[in-house]
Scaffold this motif. Structure first.
Motif, PDB file in Angstrom:
ATOM      1  N   GLY A  34       0.824  -1.212   0.000  1.00 55.09           N
ATOM      2  CA  GLY A  34       0.000   0.000   0.000  1.00 55.09           C
ATOM      3  C   GLY A  34       0.850   1.250   0.000  1.00 55.09           C
TER       4      GLY A  34
ATOM      5  N   SER B 106      -0.773   4.963  -0.692  1.00 50.60           N
ATOM      6  CA  SER B 106      -1.506   5.665   0.361  1.00 50.60           C
ATOM      7  C   SER B 106      -0.575   6.098   1.484  1.00 50.60           C
TER       8      SER B 106
ATOM      9  N   THR C 257       1.243   9.178   0.243  1.00 46.79           N
ATOM     10  CA  THR C 257       0.324  10.311   0.236  1.00 46.79           C
ATOM     11  C   THR C 257       0.177  10.892   1.638  1.00 46.79           C
TER      12      THR C 257
END
Length: 133
Positions: A9, A12, A15
């Protein structure tokens, strides 16, 4: 590359890291401007603290605390603690603005941004505490 960015992941996580840095930079810029304006006696700041009625000493005190918060935001080890201090100032600002009937959306936004940074840097704040045996 850190383990966080190498996980499945990673998008994310990356981010979130970027959002945290942007929030921290925004806080730094806004509090640098606000603290400086308070200390140099910008007319809107003088008027705002006149409206509060606590005296101009409070303007100087808050301006100094804001600039100390900016310094803390620039020191990686102190970021979380500085954000907590700025959140405390913003809680006081929001309450004061509600009492004098001068709601400030900016104060609420800064409170939320500070909370995000304090939460995101909580491990750094915990590292400042003495180790328990």
């Amino acid at each position: 590359m850190s383990g966080l960015l190498r996980t499945a992941g990673a998008g994310s996580g990356r981010t979130a890291v970027i959002a945290l840095w942007v929030s921290q930079a925004l806080l730094t810029l806004v509090f640098l401007a606000a603290g400086t304006a308070k200390l140099v006696g910008a007319e809107p700041m003088v008027e705002a603290f006149d409206q509060i009625g606590a005296g101009q000493w409070l303007r100087y005190f808050v301006g100094c605390l804001e600039l100390l918060g900016v310094v803390g935001l620039l020191v990686p080890r102190l970021v979380g603690l500085a954000a907590l201090g700025l959140v405390s100032l913003m809680v006081g600002a929001v309450i004061t603005n509600l009492v004098i009937d001068a709601f400030s959306l900016l104060a609420v936004i800064l409170l939320l941004l500070g909370t995000v940074v304090a939460w995101g840097r909580r491990d750094r704040t915990k590292a400042l505490l003495p180790r328990q045996q």
